[in-house]
Design a protein around this motif. Structure first.
Motif, PDB file in Angstrom:
ATOM      1  N   VAL A 214       0.801  -1.225   0.000  1.00 16.97           N
ATOM      2  CA  VAL A 214       0.000   0.000   0.000  1.00 16.97           C
ATOM      3  C   VAL A 214       0.835   1.277   0.000  1.00 16.97           C
ATOM      4  O   VAL A 214       0.356   2.337  -0.415  1.00 16.97           O
ATOM      5  CB  VAL A 214      -0.970  -0.017   1.207  1.00 16.97           C
ATOM      6  N   LEU A 215       2.082   1.218   0.472  1.00 19.24           N
ATOM      7  CA  LEU A 215       2.927   2.410   0.508  1.00 19.24           C
ATOM      8  C   LEU A 215       3.786   2.466  -0.753  1.00 19.24           C
ATOM      9  O   LEU A 215       4.474   1.503  -1.082  1.00 19.24           O
ATOM     10  CB  LEU A 215       3.825   2.406   1.747  1.00 19.24           C
ATOM     11  N   GLN A 216       3.755   3.614  -1.428  1.00 18.99           N
ATOM     12  CA  GLN A 216       4.459   3.753  -2.698  1.00 18.99           C
ATOM     13  C   GLN A 216       5.552   4.814  -2.663  1.00 18.99           C
ATOM     14  O   GLN A 216       6.470   4.770  -3.473  1.00 18.99           O
ATOM     15  CB  GLN A 216       3.452   4.082  -3.811  1.00 18.99           C
ATOM     16  N   SER A 217       5.463   5.764  -1.747  1.00 17.12           N
ATOM     17  CA  SER A 217       6.456   6.836  -1.668  1.00 17.12           C
ATOM     18  C   SER A 217       7.637   6.396  -0.809  1.00 17.12           C
ATOM     19  O   SER A 217       7.437   5.849   0.281  1.00 17.12           O
ATOM     20  CB  SER A 217       5.833   8.100  -1.070  1.00 17.12           C
ATOM     21  N   PRO A 218       8.867   6.629  -1.268  1.00 14.52           N
ATOM     22  CA  PRO A 218      10.045   6.222  -0.478  1.00 14.52           C
ATOM     23  C   PRO A 218      10.106   6.873   0.898  1.00 14.52           C
ATOM     24  O   PRO A 218      10.573   6.255   1.861  1.00 14.52           O
ATOM     25  CB  PRO A 218      11.225   6.668  -1.352  1.00 14.52           C
ATOM     26  N   GLU A 219       9.620   8.122   1.006  1.00 11.51           N
ATOM     27  CA  GLU A 219       9.697   8.814   2.296  1.00 11.51           C
ATOM     28  C   GLU A 219       8.711   8.271   3.321  1.00 11.51           C
ATOM     29  O   GLU A 219       8.769   8.631   4.499  1.00 11.51           O
ATOM     30  CB  GLU A 219       9.465  10.314   2.116  1.00 11.51           C
ATOM     31  N   LYS A 220       7.797   7.403   2.905  1.00 11.72           N
ATOM     32  CA  LYS A 220       6.821   6.832   3.823  1.00 11.72           C
ATOM     33  C   LYS A 220       7.151   5.387   4.200  1.00 11.72           C
ATOM     34  O   LYS A 220       6.358   4.723   4.863  1.00 11.72           O
ATOM     35  CB  LYS A 220       5.416   6.897   3.214  1.00 11.72           C
ATOM     36  N   ARG A 221       8.318   4.912   3.817  1.00 17.08           N
ATOM     37  CA  ARG A 221       8.695   3.536   4.117  1.00 17.08           C
ATOM     38  C   ARG A 221       8.860   3.320   5.613  1.00 17.08           C
ATOM     39  O   ARG A 221       9.382   4.166   6.325  1.00 17.08           O
ATOM     40  CB  ARG A 221       9.996   3.171   3.412  1.00 17.08           C
ATOM     41  N   THR A 222       8.436   2.157   6.061  1.00 15.85           N
ATOM     42  CA  THR A 222       8.663   1.753   7.446  1.00 15.85           C
ATOM     43  C   THR A 222       9.982   0.991   7.539  1.00 15.85           C
ATOM     44  O   THR A 222      10.625   0.698   6.525  1.00 15.85           O
ATOM     45  CB  THR A 222       7.502   0.885   7.949  1.00 15.85           C
ATOM     46  N   VAL A 223      10.380   0.644   8.762  1.00 17.35           N
ATOM     47  CA  VAL A 223      11.681  -0.011   8.961  1.00 17.35           C
ATOM     48  C   VAL A 223      11.788  -1.355   8.225  1.00 17.35           C
ATOM     49  O   VAL A 223      12.816  -1.617   7.584  1.00 17.35           O
ATOM     50  CB  VAL A 223      11.956  -0.189  10.469  1.00 17.35           C
ATOM     51  N   PRO A 224      10.792  -2.251   8.285  1.00 19.40           N
ATOM     52  CA  PRO A 224      10.938  -3.510   7.528  1.00 19.40           C
ATOM     53  C   PRO A 224      11.138  -3.292   6.032  1.00 19.40           C
ATOM     54  O   PRO A 224      11.896  -4.029   5.395  1.00 19.40           O
ATOM     55  CB  PRO A 224       9.616  -4.242   7.820  1.00 19.40           C
ATOM     56  N   LEU A 225      10.469  -2.290   5.458  1.00 18.46           N
ATOM     57  CA  LEU A 225      10.646  -1.996   4.038  1.00 18.46           C
ATOM     58  C   LEU A 225      12.045  -1.466   3.767  1.00 18.46           C
ATOM     59  O   LEU A 225      12.661  -1.788   2.740  1.00 18.46           O
ATOM     60  CB  LEU A 225       9.602  -0.975   3.573  1.00 18.46           C
ATOM     61  N   LEU A 226      12.562  -0.645   4.685  1.00 19.92           N
ATOM     62  CA  LEU A 226      13.918  -0.118   4.526  1.00 19.92           C
ATOM     63  C   LEU A 226      14.950  -1.246   4.567  1.00 19.92           C
ATOM     64  O   LEU A 226      15.866  -1.297   3.742  1.00 19.92           O
ATOM     65  CB  LEU A 226      14.206   0.895   5.629  1.00 19.92           C
TER      66      LEU A 226
END
Length: 272
Positions: A214-226
């Motif tokens: 659901v998250l597409q913007s890099p600045e909205k990434r959470t820690v697991p996505l990072l």
């Protein structure tokens, strides 16, 4: 004597096996990437270099803040909604409510992966009218996971041991049903809330699949996505990755150890 010795040996081995991945992660965070790939088990001298790389080239702080916003919001809303539902199912029992509760439990058999497509389409349609809670928003991450059938079941089972005389006393004293809930039930069930809060916070903090969708913007990434993004590079720096994982583990570890006693009491079903 032999039985006790065997028990201690078995538990010691189990403890080492359980704690070894965490110790290896700490040691790896102090080593270079090449040392990690070689399986080095001794602390190195690259902790400072790895930390500087994290601060200079990785947006770790924004990712931590995003995860904190999602986890705290999910935990607070889940505690309110799940406890109200569990309280209502147990205190105001009827055949119709029991049927609804059984259907709710059956929903636990549906894997979340099967729900992602309809959820994504639903939030996609919502984006056209309410962009604040649509695709690529924190609200879209929080709302589908704000409570679960397990949490409602957990609160209902704990409510079974709640002294009903206290509820009746509150009603006799003139409290409304919400007053009884917030002024009598909530303070008394604090250990249950602590256990449920730890479970919800850790689950939300480590949530990977739905935020990825659901998250597409890099600045909205959470820690697991990072962390996933760091590991998918052409030449990942495993020392840096281990340090990021170590830092990401600290919030959940701190929450658990601060609330450990309440967690154990809540899971055993004690009411104080």
């Amino acid at each position: 004597m032999v039985k006790r010795t065997f028990t201690y040996v078995f538990l010691s081995i189990a403890a080492v096996v359980s704690i070894f991945p965490f110790l290896w992660m700490i040691v790896s965070a102090t080593n270079k990437s090449v040392d990690v790939t070689k399986g080095r088990l001794l602390p190195g001298s690259s902790l400072g270099d790895n930390f500087n790389k994290v601060m200079d080239s990785i947006d770790l702080v924004p990712a931590l803040l995003n995860s904190a916003k999602v986890s705290i919001s999910t935990t607070l809303l889940a505690m309110l909604i799940a406890s109200l539902a569990g309280y209502g199912f147990e205190v105001f029992r009827s055949k119709a409510k029991d049927i609804v509760f059984n259907i709710l439990l059956l929903s636990m058999m549906i894997p979340f992966a099967a729900l992602m497509v309809p959820l994504y389409r639903m939030f996609g349609s919502i984006s056209q009218t309410l962009p604040a809670i649509g695709i690529d928003t924190m609200s879209a991450v929080v709302l589908p996971t704000v409570t679960t059938a397990f949490l409602i079941f957990f609160f209902r089972q704990s409510t079974k041991m709640f002294p009903k005389d206290m509820l009746e006393a509150g009603r006799i004293d003139g409290l409304s049903e919400l007053g009884v809930f917030f002024r009598i039930y909530v303070p008394t069930m604090k250990t249950t809330y602590a256990a449920a809060a730890i479970i919800t916070f850790m689950s939300s903090w480590n949530n990977y699949l739905w935020p990825l969708v659901v998250l597409q913007s890099p600045e909205k990434r959470t820690v697991p996505l990072l962390i996933s993004n760091l590991g998918s590079g052409y030449s990942p720096d495993y020392g840096v990755i281990m340090l990021v994982i170590l830092i990401a583990t600290l919030p959940t570890a701190i929450v658990f150890f601060l609330m450990q006693k309440h967690f154990v009491a809540g899971m055993t079903g004690s009411v104080k």
